[in-house]
Design an enzyme around this catalytic site. Structure first.
Site, PDB file in Angstrom:
ATOM      1  N   LYS A  28       0.838  -1.214   0.000  1.00 43.66           N
ATOM      2  CA  LYS A  28       0.000   0.000   0.000  1.00 43.66           C
ATOM      3  C   LYS A  28       0.867   1.255   0.000  1.00 43.66           C
ATOM      4  O   LYS A  28       0.603   2.191  -0.771  1.00 43.66           O
ATOM      5  CB  LYS A  28      -0.918  -0.039   1.223  1.00 43.66           C
ATOM      6  N   ASP A 327       2.251  -0.968  11.955  1.00 45.92           N
ATOM      7  CA  ASP A 327       0.920  -1.429  11.539  1.00 45.92           C
ATOM      8  C   ASP A 327       0.647  -2.872  11.951  1.00 45.92           C
ATOM      9  O   ASP A 327      -0.464  -3.374  11.756  1.00 45.92           O
ATOM     10  CB  ASP A 327       0.775  -1.304  10.019  1.00 45.92           C
TER      11      ASP A 327
HETATM   12  C1  S3P Z   1       2.665   4.864   6.184  1.00 47.38           C
HETATM   13  C2  S3P Z   1       3.220   5.290   7.358  1.00 47.38           C
HETATM   14  C3  S3P Z   1       2.727   4.871   8.679  1.00 47.38           C
HETATM   15  C4  S3P Z   1       1.796   3.672   8.593  1.00 47.38           C
HETATM   16  C5  S3P Z   1       0.815   3.796   7.464  1.00 47.38           C
HETATM   17  C6  S3P Z   1       1.540   3.915   6.147  1.00 47.38           C
HETATM   18  C7  S3P Z   1       3.239   5.353   4.911  1.00 47.38           C
HETATM   19  O1  S3P Z   1       2.018   5.935   9.255  1.00 47.38           O
HETATM   20  O2  S3P Z   1       1.099   3.489   9.819  1.00 47.38           O
HETATM   21  O3  S3P Z   1      -0.049   2.678   7.416  1.00 47.38           O
HETATM   22  O4  S3P Z   1       2.923   4.764   3.841  1.00 47.38           O
HETATM   23  O5  S3P Z   1       4.015   6.313   4.952  1.00 47.38           O
HETATM   24  P1  S3P Z   1       2.744   7.113  10.078  1.00 47.38           P
HETATM   25  O6  S3P Z   1       3.536   7.933   9.169  1.00 47.38           O
HETATM   26  O7  S3P Z   1       1.609   7.899  10.703  1.00 47.38           O
HETATM   27  O8  S3P Z   1       3.578   6.408  11.110  1.00 47.38           O
END
Ligand code: S3P
Length: 450
Positions: A28, A327
């Site tokens: 993702k 996550d």
């Molecule tokens: C992500 C960063 C994380 C993660 C999210 C995806 C990303 O969040 O929890 O599912 O793709 O940069 P945070 O930046 O809030 O830690």
């Protein structure tokens, strides 16, 4: 404002052995970035293995609204004709990012240094999440933001007309904040510097380098110092998105707790900034092996093999590992419930501001299924009940959070009595084939009446 439609109640019951090959969808985080950087390059970027979950589809729609041409030409195969750095057009409609914090925060960064205005919204979960962590550093470039109380969406961003470069210490471990600042720095003259004390996922840095930006990361006493030279011409790329380690976590962890299981999950991205869960599981005594390790598209990749692991023990997860598995704590807490002894998770305050308050959501649902959980502002512990030892029978709320819904459905695969989840609808944001993939391995998940 977007919604997920009617709730989809689901029940998961004891399955016995899970067996087979689990082909999980594309990553993702990398999918969002491929679309956004493709939109900022000049010419056509081709992407294969794109995650076609709702979060990423919302980002694809947003890139069209900013003027890029984004087309699907096959399953997981997409083409993006970018408009170049600084070339975003002003959208003539509100940008709805649905459930996606990554989508909205990265897109805000990408448009923040162009002389355009855009209004962002999302679903009830996203509209409750903090955006000041992104709009504060964007203000340093000269960007303005007007949102609801507490820096919540809906929010209008007025891009800086004459952006200045920025030097910014990210105050929370967040790849989204880091990435928003780097994407904003693309259209500022001179060098934008982002400093992070703790390493978070580095897909933005890797991909920016791939698109031809000048970006250098130095590891210093302050942490990682990332320097980006602004106003590059990004060259379009061909991107093969690896499969998502955060999605792979569900079939892997389900196999560890279901008696007799043996599941192969091929082609999983194992970037060290993402692989903390797998290290933790192995420390707990999981029968988890990496096979066929290789590099694909600049990311380390392996086939994961997970077998039923009746001898897992609870451990104290090192807090400095939190960012690399942020996550995965919900599904780790499910595995911890089937280990012997206590699993301690500290330094995880960020879990409280994800798609839901993930400590609270998991603690309540685990307790409803007979598991002892203690929690505080930035820590929680789960007392393991051993293999097959969790009673189950609980009704769990998913709080519009895909990972909470999937974690409780995995729990029910190994509990004595079935586990019910109020709404599995949000699973489509990140893992649209979860139900069919898990039932293909032998899981018994049904759509149920409440
Ligand atoms: C992500 C960063 C994380 C993660 C999210 C995806 C990303 O969040 O929890 O599912 O793709 O940069 P945070 O930046 O809030 O830690």
């Amino acid at each position: 404002m977007s919604s997920h439609g009617d709730p989809v109640p689901m029940t998961s019951r004891k399955a016995g052995a899970l067996k087979g090959v689990a082909e999980v969808p594309g990553d993702k985080s990398i999918s969002h970035r491929a679309l956004i950087l493709g939109a900022l390059a000049v010419g056509e970027t081709r992407i294969t293995g794109l995650l076609e979950g709702q979060d990423v589809l919302d980002t694809a729609r947003a890139m069209r609204a900013f003027g890029a041409e984004v087309e699907q030409y096959g399953p997981g195969e997409w083409s993006v004709h970018g408009v170049g750095v600084g070339g975003f057009a002003e959208p003539d409609q509100v940008i709805d990012c649905g459930n996606s914090g990554t989508g909205v925060r990265l897109i805000m960064g990408a448009m923040a240094t162009s002389p355009i205005t855009a209004t962002f919204t999302g679903d009830a979960s996203l509209n409750g999440r903090p955006m000041a962590r992104v709009t504060d550093p964007l203000a340093l470039f000269g960007t303005e933001a007007v949102g609801r109380a507490g820096g919540r969406l809906p929010m209008t961003i007025v891009g800086a007309v004459e952006p200045v470069p920025v030097r910014y210490h990210v105050p929370v471990p967040s790849a989204q904040v880091k990435s928003a600042v780097l994407l904003a720095g693309l259209n500022a003259p001179g060098q934008t510097v982002v400093i992070e004390a703790e390493a978070t996922r580095d897909h933005t840095e890797r991909m920016l380098a791939g698109f031809g930006a000048e970006i250098v990361t130095e590891v210093t006493d302050e942490g990682r110092v990332i320097t980006l030279t602004g106003q590059p011409e990004l060259r379009p790329q061909t991107i093969a998105v690896p499969r998502d380690p955060s999605s792979a976590a569900f079939p892997v962890c389900a196999a560890l707790i279901c008696e007799g299981s043996d599941v192969l999950v091929p082609g999983i991205g194992l970037n060290p900034t993402r692989a903390g869960l797998y290290e933790t599981l192995r420390e707990m005594g999981a029968d988890l092996t990496y096979e066929n390790m290789r590099e694909e598209g600049g990311e380390p990749v392996a086939d994961l093999r997970a077998r039923f692991s009746p001898a897992m023990r609870g451990i104290e997860v090192p807090p400095e590992r939190a960012a690399s598995m942020i996550d995965e704590y919900p599904i780790l807490s499910v595995v911890a419930a089937f280990a012997e002894g206590e699993t301690v998770m500290r330094g995880v305050k960020e879990l409280r501001v994800k798609e839901s308050d993930r400590i609270d959501a998991m603690a309540k649902g685990l307790r409803a299924n007979g598991v002892t959980v203690a929690d505080g502002p930035d820590w929680w512990t789960v007392t393991g009940m051993g293999p097959g030892g969790v009673p189950g029978g609980g009704f769990c709320a998913s709080h519009l959070d895909h990972r909470i819904a999937m974690s409780f459905l995995c729990l029910g695969m190994a509990t004595k009595t079935p586990v019910r989840v109020d709404d599995g609808g949000p699973i489509a944001t990140s893992f649209p084939v979860f139900e069919e993939l898990m039932t293909g391995l032998g899981a018994r998940i049904e759509r149920s009446n409440r």
